[in-house]
Design an enzyme around this catalytic site. Structure first.
Site, PDB file in Angstrom:
ATOM      1  N   HIS A 115       0.821  -1.215   0.000  1.00  0.00           N
ATOM      2  CA  HIS A 115       0.000   0.000   0.000  1.00  0.00           C
ATOM      3  C   HIS A 115       0.855   1.266   0.000  1.00  0.00           C
ATOM      4  O   HIS A 115       0.367   2.343   0.335  1.00  0.00           O
ATOM      5  CB  HIS A 115      -0.979  -0.005   1.182  1.00  0.00           C
ATOM      6  CG  HIS A 115      -2.058  -1.049   1.057  1.00  0.00           C
ATOM      7  ND1 HIS A 115      -2.845  -1.457   2.108  1.00  0.00           N
ATOM      8  CD2 HIS A 115      -2.477  -1.774  -0.020  1.00  0.00           C
ATOM      9  CE1 HIS A 115      -3.697  -2.399   1.692  1.00  0.00           C
ATOM     10  NE2 HIS A 115      -3.484  -2.605   0.405  1.00  0.00           N
ATOM     11  N   CYS A 123       4.312  13.588  -7.462  1.00  0.00           N
ATOM     12  CA  CYS A 123       3.646  14.697  -8.142  1.00  0.00           C
ATOM     13  C   CYS A 123       2.526  14.168  -9.025  1.00  0.00           C
ATOM     14  O   CYS A 123       2.735  13.261  -9.831  1.00  0.00           O
ATOM     15  CB  CYS A 123       4.651  15.487  -8.974  1.00  0.00           C
ATOM     16  SG  CYS A 123       3.863  16.824  -9.882  1.00  0.00           S
ATOM     17  N   GLY A 183      -2.173  -8.848  12.605  1.00  0.00           N
ATOM     18  CA  GLY A 183      -2.607  -7.464  12.805  1.00  0.00           C
ATOM     19  C   GLY A 183      -3.367  -6.848  11.651  1.00  0.00           C
ATOM     20  O   GLY A 183      -3.301  -5.639  11.455  1.00  0.00           O
ATOM     21  N   SER A 185      -7.302  -6.638   9.705  1.00  0.00           N
ATOM     22  CA  SER A 185      -8.716  -6.984   9.769  1.00  0.00           C
ATOM     23  C   SER A 185      -9.126  -7.829   8.568  1.00  0.00           C
ATOM     24  O   SER A 185     -10.232  -8.359   8.538  1.00  0.00           O
ATOM     25  CB  SER A 185      -9.566  -5.709   9.839  1.00  0.00           C
ATOM     26  OG  SER A 185      -9.294  -4.888   8.723  1.00  0.00           O
ATOM     27  N   PRO A 210      -5.896 -10.005  18.075  1.00  0.00           N
ATOM     28  CA  PRO A 210      -6.727 -10.118  19.280  1.00  0.00           C
ATOM     29  C   PRO A 210      -8.182 -10.452  18.952  1.00  0.00           C
ATOM     30  O   PRO A 210      -8.899 -11.001  19.791  1.00  0.00           O
ATOM     31  CB  PRO A 210      -6.618  -8.739  19.943  1.00  0.00           C
ATOM     32  CG  PRO A 210      -5.931  -7.843  18.982  1.00  0.00           C
ATOM     33  CD  PRO A 210      -5.284  -8.675  17.933  1.00  0.00           C
TER      34      PRO A 210
END
Ligand code: BJW
Ligand code: ZN
Length: 237
Positions: A115, A123, A183, A185, A210
């Site tokens: 990403h 530019c 980590g 989603s 988590p």
């Protein structure tokens, strides 16, 4: 954990996919979930070419706020354990969705940033790119050579991923024996499909998060907790 550690240790070819959660314990805010809002706006709605076209200064304000936050952040033990395991594997690739540069700061080199990177500016007029860590006099900043509006060197919704990075990731997903997904989603394509792709090719897939995610169900092992503790436990401890 013992079995998963054996898969990792016994693999010749290891791939790791990371997302914002890996930097959470360094103090970098995640996109979704608690504390994700910025001035009452949904960050995901700002990460689009349309939002930038409409209000480049406003979108830049958000990026400057994030760049300011990240500037004060250091890699955590999760980042460091990934840099360490890279040095032990003949075939390794870290595929990160993160734009914060903390993996590189931790020492990771066999890595692709699918990403982009928040420190790169590009530019929109002439396409020139540079690493720019300082502040800008005006927002949006302008190109020194053509006067065009500069944009952050990141990938927004609806944009293609950098070709080299996505090709390297695809090749690795084809051949890796183990894929660790930490980590993220796992809702943003194409990275959301990487676990299934590796699994189809016979890799063992391990999740560190988590919370439950859309890929949890296909994982061979799932560790619920923080990556700054669980990645070192899995990779180096
Ligand atoms: C912890 C933790 C701890 C917390 N330890 N874990 C309809 C219209 C237009 C496009 C599409 C469409 N349908 C599908 C698409 C494609 C689109 C997409 O997927 N959209 C869906 C959301 C619907 N994807 C794209 O457009 C991509 N390009 C593409 O596909 O090109 C071809 C194409 C084009 C057009 C149409 C169709 C195809 C590009 C995606 C670019 C994503 N860009 C962003 C912004 C980057 C720039 C910036 O930083 O500003 O990337 S969005 C944002 O989400 C960012 C992240 O990299 C990405 C993923 O987020 P991540 O990392 O998973 O973070 P969170 O916050 O979501 O999750 C954190 C996780 O950590 C949670 O699970 C926590 O539980 C966990 N956690 N603490 C471990 N301590
Ligand atoms: Zn220019």
């Amino acid at each position: 954990m013992k079995t998963a550690k054996e898969w990792v240790r016994g693999s010749r070819s290891l791939c790791v996919l990371t997302g914002a959660g890996v930097s959470a314990e360094s103090g970098v805010p995640t996109f979704r979930g608690e504390g994700g809002l910025w001035k009452g706006r949904d960050p995901v709605s700002l990460a689009t070419p349309g939002a930038f076209a409409e209000d480049p200064g406003g979108v830049w304000e958000w990026y400057q706020w994030r760049r300011g936050k990240i500037r004060g952040c250091a890699p955590n033990p999760g980042h460091l354990s990934l840099a360490a395991v890279e040095r032990e594997k003949p075939d390794f690739l870290l595929v990160t969705q993160n734009v914060d540069g903390l993996h590189r700061a931790a020492g990771s080199r066999r890595m692709v940033e699918i990403h982009g990177n928040i420190w790169i500016v590009r530019c929109t007029g002439c396409g020139a790119e540079r690493d720019e860590r300082g502040d800008f006099e005006t927002l949006p900043p302008r190109c020194g050579s053509c006067g065009g509006i500069l944009r952050p060197g990141v990938v927004w919704f609806g944009e293609m991923l950098p070709r080299e990075a996505s090709e390297a990731a695809a090749e690795m997903l084809d051949r890796c024996e183990v894929l660790i997904v930490a980590g993220t989603s796992a809702v943003v394509a194409p990275a959301s499909g990487y676990a299934a792709a590796a699994k189809r090719r016979g890799a063992r897939v391990i999740e560190v998060n988590p919370d439950e995610t859309p890929i949890s169900g296909i994982c061979d092992a799932v560790f619920r907790g923080r990556s700054a503790e669980l990645l070192p436990a899995l990779l180096t401890d």
